[in-house]
Enzyme design. Structure first.
Site, PDB file in Angstrom:
ATOM      1  N   THR A   1      59.889  22.635  -3.518  1.00 10.88           N
ATOM      2  CA  THR A   1      61.222  21.830  -4.196  1.00 10.88           C
ATOM      3  C   THR A   1      61.634  22.592  -5.373  1.00 10.88           C
ATOM      4  OG1 THR A   1      61.419  19.751  -5.414  1.00 10.88           O
ATOM      5  CG2 THR A   1      59.401  20.413  -5.478  1.00 10.88           C
ATOM      6  N   ASP A   2      62.956  21.953  -5.732  1.00 10.12           N
ATOM      7  CA  ASP A   2      63.611  22.556  -7.070  1.00 10.12           C
ATOM      8  C   ASP A   2      63.013  21.860  -8.297  1.00 10.12           C
ATOM      9  OD1 ASP A   2      64.723  19.928  -6.353  1.00 10.12           O
ATOM     10  OD2 ASP A   2      66.705  20.646  -6.435  1.00 10.12           O
ATOM     11  N   GLU A   3      62.073  20.843  -8.086  1.00  5.61           N
ATOM     12  CA  GLU A   3      61.592  19.994  -9.107  1.00  5.61           C
ATOM     13  C   GLU A   3      60.681  20.939  -9.801  1.00  5.61           C
ATOM     14  OE1 GLU A   3      60.640  16.120  -8.850  1.00  5.61           O
ATOM     15  OE2 GLU A   3      62.367  15.717  -7.348  1.00  5.61           O
TER      16      GLU A   3
ATOM     17  N   TYR B   1      54.129  14.766  -9.304  1.00  2.06           N
ATOM     18  CA  TYR B   1      54.403  15.360  -8.301  1.00  2.06           C
ATOM     19  C   TYR B   1      54.944  16.932  -8.199  1.00  2.06           C
ATOM     20  CZ  TYR B   1      57.939  16.791  -4.617  1.00  2.06           C
ATOM     21  OH  TYR B   1      58.467  17.286  -3.533  1.00  2.06           O
TER      22      TYR B   1
ATOM     23  N   LYS C   1      53.516  20.486  -7.094  1.00  8.94           N
ATOM     24  CA  LYS C   1      54.102  21.207  -6.103  1.00  8.94           C
ATOM     25  C   LYS C   1      54.140  22.850  -6.669  1.00  8.94           C
ATOM     26  CE  LYS C   1      56.052  20.766  -2.370  1.00  8.94           C
ATOM     27  NZ  LYS C   1      55.633  20.701  -1.197  1.00  8.94           N
TER      28      LYS C   1
HETATM   29  P1  NAD Z   1      57.546  12.699   3.404  1.00  4.71           P
HETATM   30  O1  NAD Z   1      56.828  11.893   2.442  1.00  4.71           O
HETATM   31  O2  NAD Z   1      58.489  12.115   4.273  1.00  4.71           O
HETATM   32  O3  NAD Z   1      56.468  13.248   4.426  1.00  4.71           O
HETATM   33  C1  NAD Z   1      55.380  13.848   4.473  1.00  4.71           C
HETATM   34  C2  NAD Z   1      54.469  14.103   5.530  1.00  4.71           C
HETATM   35  O4  NAD Z   1      53.286  14.703   5.432  1.00  4.71           O
HETATM   36  C3  NAD Z   1      54.276  12.739   6.172  1.00  4.71           C
HETATM   37  O5  NAD Z   1      54.415  12.943   7.375  1.00  4.71           O
HETATM   38  C4  NAD Z   1      52.541  12.496   5.945  1.00  4.71           C
HETATM   39  O6  NAD Z   1      52.115  11.591   6.834  1.00  4.71           O
HETATM   40  C5  NAD Z   1      52.143  13.766   5.952  1.00  4.71           C
HETATM   41  N1  NAD Z   1      51.125  14.001   4.978  1.00  4.71           N
HETATM   42  C6  NAD Z   1      50.745  13.560   3.789  1.00  4.71           C
HETATM   43  N2  NAD Z   1      49.747  13.803   3.318  1.00  4.71           N
HETATM   44  C7  NAD Z   1      49.080  14.790   4.389  1.00  4.71           C
HETATM   45  C8  NAD Z   1      47.820  15.347   4.419  1.00  4.71           C
HETATM   46  N3  NAD Z   1      46.721  15.381   3.482  1.00  4.71           N
HETATM   47  N4  NAD Z   1      47.510  16.076   5.580  1.00  4.71           N
HETATM   48  C9  NAD Z   1      48.638  16.213   6.795  1.00  4.71           C
HETATM   49  N5  NAD Z   1      49.543  15.335   6.554  1.00  4.71           N
HETATM   50  C10 NAD Z   1      50.084  14.766   5.656  1.00  4.71           C
HETATM   51  O7  NAD Z   1      58.073  14.257   2.954  1.00  4.71           O
HETATM   52  P2  NAD Z   1      59.604  14.987   3.129  1.00  4.71           P
HETATM   53  O8  NAD Z   1      60.583  14.238   2.339  1.00  4.71           O
HETATM   54  O9  NAD Z   1      59.877  15.095   4.563  1.00  4.71           O
HETATM   55  O10 NAD Z   1      59.072  16.302   2.506  1.00  4.71           O
HETATM   56  C11 NAD Z   1      58.570  17.367   3.511  1.00  4.71           C
HETATM   57  C12 NAD Z   1      58.357  18.587   2.518  1.00  4.71           C
HETATM   58  O11 NAD Z   1      59.309  19.006   1.811  1.00  4.71           O
HETATM   59  C13 NAD Z   1      57.333  18.253   1.305  1.00  4.71           C
HETATM   60  O12 NAD Z   1      56.393  19.360   0.923  1.00  4.71           O
HETATM   61  C14 NAD Z   1      58.281  18.088  -0.162  1.00  4.71           C
HETATM   62  O13 NAD Z   1      57.679  18.316  -1.181  1.00  4.71           O
HETATM   63  C15 NAD Z   1      59.428  19.219   0.283  1.00  4.71           C
HETATM   64  N6  NAD Z   1      60.527  18.672  -0.299  1.00  4.71           N
HETATM   65  C16 NAD Z   1      61.046  17.660   0.217  1.00  4.71           C
HETATM   66  C17 NAD Z   1      62.440  17.175  -0.441  1.00  4.71           C
HETATM   67  C18 NAD Z   1      63.293  16.077  -0.088  1.00  4.71           C
HETATM   68  O14 NAD Z   1      64.147  15.704  -0.521  1.00  4.71           O
HETATM   69  N7  NAD Z   1      62.784  14.929   0.647  1.00  4.71           N
HETATM   70  C19 NAD Z   1      63.342  18.126  -1.199  1.00  4.71           C
HETATM   71  C20 NAD Z   1      62.482  19.412  -1.226  1.00  4.71           C
HETATM   72  C21 NAD Z   1      61.230  19.721  -1.013  1.00  4.71           C
HETATM   73  O1  DAU Z   2      64.742  17.863  -5.746  1.00  2.54           O
HETATM   74  C1  DAU Z   2      63.972  17.511  -4.661  1.00  2.54           C
HETATM   75  C2  DAU Z   2      63.242  16.489  -4.552  1.00  2.54           C
HETATM   76  O2  DAU Z   2      63.971  15.385  -4.296  1.00  2.54           O
HETATM   77  C3  DAU Z   2      61.948  16.366  -3.572  1.00  2.54           C
HETATM   78  O3  DAU Z   2      61.001  17.408  -4.014  1.00  2.54           O
HETATM   79  C4  DAU Z   2      61.315  15.057  -3.705  1.00  2.54           C
HETATM   80  O4  DAU Z   2      60.339  15.021  -2.556  1.00  2.54           O
HETATM   81  C5  DAU Z   2      62.324  13.951  -3.205  1.00  2.54           C
HETATM   82  O5  DAU Z   2      61.922  12.787  -3.393  1.00  2.54           O
HETATM   83  C6  DAU Z   2      63.499  14.113  -4.196  1.00  2.54           C
HETATM   84  O6  DAU Z   2      63.051  13.818  -5.670  1.00  2.54           O
HETATM   85  P1  DAU Z   2      63.909  12.554  -6.549  1.00  2.54           P
HETATM   86  O7  DAU Z   2      62.916  12.041  -7.508  1.00  2.54           O
HETATM   87  O8  DAU Z   2      65.218  13.585  -6.997  1.00  2.54           O
HETATM   88  O9  DAU Z   2      64.459  11.583  -5.491  1.00  2.54           O
HETATM   89  P2  DAU Z   2      64.396  10.187  -5.387  1.00  2.54           P
HETATM   90  O10 DAU Z   2      65.140   9.612  -4.020  1.00  2.54           O
HETATM   91  O11 DAU Z   2      63.155   9.389  -5.695  1.00  2.54           O
HETATM   92  O12 DAU Z   2      65.692  10.023  -6.770  1.00  2.54           O
HETATM   93  C7  DAU Z   2      66.979  10.532  -6.694  1.00  2.54           C
HETATM   94  C8  DAU Z   2      67.353  10.093  -8.025  1.00  2.54           C
HETATM   95  O13 DAU Z   2      67.883   8.663  -8.033  1.00  2.54           O
HETATM   96  C9  DAU Z   2      66.586  10.307  -9.066  1.00  2.54           C
HETATM   97  O14 DAU Z   2      67.322  10.653 -10.288  1.00  2.54           O
HETATM   98  C10 DAU Z   2      66.068   9.033  -9.424  1.00  2.54           C
HETATM   99  C11 DAU Z   2      67.057   8.115  -9.186  1.00  2.54           C
HETATM  100  N1  DAU Z   2      66.578   6.747  -8.579  1.00  2.54           N
HETATM  101  C12 DAU Z   2      65.706   6.650  -7.442  1.00  2.54           C
HETATM  102  C13 DAU Z   2      65.341   5.301  -7.027  1.00  2.54           C
HETATM  103  C14 DAU Z   2      64.015   5.788  -5.899  1.00  2.54           C
HETATM  104  C15 DAU Z   2      67.238   5.435  -8.979  1.00  2.54           C
HETATM  105  O15 DAU Z   2      68.291   5.426  -9.681  1.00  2.54           O
HETATM  106  N2  DAU Z   2      66.949   4.247  -8.270  1.00  2.54           N
HETATM  107  C16 DAU Z   2      65.686   4.270  -7.386  1.00  2.54           C
HETATM  108  O16 DAU Z   2      65.500   3.134  -7.004  1.00  2.54           O
END
Ligand code: NAD
Ligand code: DAU
Length: 359
Positions: free
Chosen positions: A135-137, A161, A165
């Site tokens: 992630t970019d975080e 988180y 990562k």
């Molecule tokens: P998600 O939370 O939707 O899904 C995570 C999946 O991992 C689920 O299916 C869960 O059951 C499985 N899991 C969790 N713990 C586990 C374990 N111990 N063993 C096996 N499986 C397990 O996550 P996502 O949003 O699909 O993100 C996927 C990946 O991409 C993550 O590594 C996250 O850090 C990264 N990522 C997500 C975003 C985003 O915006 N969602 C952005 C950048 C990077």
């Molecule tokens: O940047 C990549 C990341 O993006 C991934 O690594 C994470 O897995 C993914 O969850 C996401 O993180 P964020 O914290 O940016 O996503 P989230 O959807 O939780 O929140 C997006 C923005 O919206 C953040 O600035 C917080 C804000 N927010 C979120 C929620 C859930 C609100 O204002 N209200 C809300 O209820």
């Protein structure tokens, strides 16, 4: 070694989109190792029921014996590692699961991958890949005029988180430098699209707007994220897997920086347009500014020049079109929505929002 790839966390949001699009593009076999936490939903992969190319394995990436035997039995040519605890607010409420899965789980996977890879013949060793999805975080937060995150931006994670990562990224890097394991890492911005669990901003706001519930925007709503349509992310992962240089990291972004308040306003306008309620007030009237997330990063932005230059990848979907598709998907998939909003989901929503005072 055969044609198959091992995907971890393939029942989650990005992983299931990745597997579904993989089957339509590469079309080679996929083994999906997923623990099925609250975020994992096998129904996302229902279109693959009965498809001999798809094998689901219910299990934990922290289980070394399971991971090792799965690798020896299935002999995959690559591992694409999505499995993680992924929600920042949950990492603030309960960080331990993040350290376990994101740090320890990635370590177990790398260690088992190393043992498997070491035992392969020369050609297979050279072709094997471990793609770590991050992630970019990990880069921390940007000021309004700072340049976007590049692959050389120093790590400065701010939430449990992000720190977990970052730890996993460092382990992945070390396994390349120390052992030569052909590791690739992608650092991606915020994804959105179908199958995203409705604890994250975009699906939560779509569903609340549809149901006339309040729309809880943290703080002043001016935090900026760089939104990437999930299918574009999946395409980026495919090109990095096929043509990325082992040991390298690639930043992946949507080139779509938006303030949260603008995203929520756009969702309200789309829901008003697609599901009009004659005589009712616009859904923007549901917006409430609430107590901020502790340590809330102000701005993320990705410089995706390296992956464009080296691998020719660019995002295809503009934010307006991707958001429209996403809103429609949630409207048309109410069965999926109802299935994921279990008692545990409702408990989380109560825990995260009940005590947040309105500003
Ligand atoms: P998600 O939370 O939707 O899904 C995570 C999946 O991992 C689920 O299916 C869960 O059951 C499985 N899991 C969790 N713990 C586990 C374990 N111990 N063993 C096996 N499986 C397990 O996550 P996502 O949003 O699909 O993100 C996927 C990946 O991409 C993550 O590594 C996250 O850090 C990264 N990522 C997500 C975003 C985003 O915006 N969602 C952005 C950048 C990077
Ligand atoms: O940047 C990549 C990341 O993006 C991934 O690594 C994470 O897995 C993914 O969850 C996401 O993180 P964020 O914290 O940016 O996503 P989230 O959807 O939780 O929140 C997006 C923005 O919206 C953040 O600035 C917080 C804000 N927010 C979120 C929620 C859930 C609100 O204002 N209200 C809300 O209820």
């Amino acid at each position: 070694m055969n044609d198959a790839i091992l995907v971890t966390g393939g029942a989650g949001f990005i992983g299931s989109n990745f597997i579904l699009t993989w089957m339509k593009t590469a079309g080679t076999p996929v083994i999906n190792l997923d623990r099925l936490t609250y975020a994992g939903n096998p129904a996302n992969l229902a279109p693959l029921d009965g498809d001999a190319r798809y094998l689901f394995m219910h299990g934990d990436i922290c289980d070394a014996e399971l991971v090792g035997s799965l690798l020896r039995k299935e002999q995959p040519r690559a591992i694409v590692h999505f499995a993680a605890e992924s929600h920042v607010d949950r990492s603030i409420a309960s960080p331990e699961a993040f350290i376990r899965t994101n740090v320890q789980g990635t370590f177990v996977l790398l260690e088992q991958a190393r043992a498997y890879w070491t035992g392969l013949g020369d050609a297979n060793r050279a072709n094997f890949r471990f793609l770590h999805v991050s992630t970019d975080e990990v880069y921390g937060t940007l000021g309004p005029d700072d340049p976007a995150f590049s692959e050389t931006t120093p790590y400065a994670p701010n939430s449990p988180y992000a720190a977990s990562k970052a730890g996993s990224d460092h382990l992945a890097r070390a396994y390349f430098h120390t052992f030569g394991l052909p590791v690739l890492t992608t650092n991606c911005s915020n994804n959105y699209g179908p199958y995203q669990f409705p604890e994250k901003l975009i699906p939560l706001m779509i569903l609340n707007a549809l149901e006339g519930k309040s729309l809880p925007v943290y703080g002043d709503g001016k935090n900026v994220r760089d939104w990437l349509f999930v299918e574009d992310h999946c395409a980026a992962i495919r090109v990095v897997l096929e043509r990325g240089r082992p040991g390298e990291t690639y930043n992946v972004g949507g080139n779509s920086e938006r303030a949260n308040i603008d995203v929520v306003t756009a969702i309200c306008n789309l829901v008003d347009e697609i599901c009009p309620q004659p005589g009712a007030a616009p859904r923007t009237g549901l917006i409430r500014h609430v107590q901020d997330r502790p340590g809330h990063d102000r701005r993320y932005a990705i410089d995706a020049a390296k992956i464009a230059r080296e691998l020719g990848w660019k995002p295809a979907e503009a934010f307006a079109g991707g958001l429209r598709k996403t809103v429609r998907w949630y409207i048309e998939n109410s069965k999926w929505v109802n299935n994921v909003r279990t008692g545990a989901y409702r408990d989380w929503i109560a825990q995260n929002y009940a005590a947040r005072r309105q500003l």
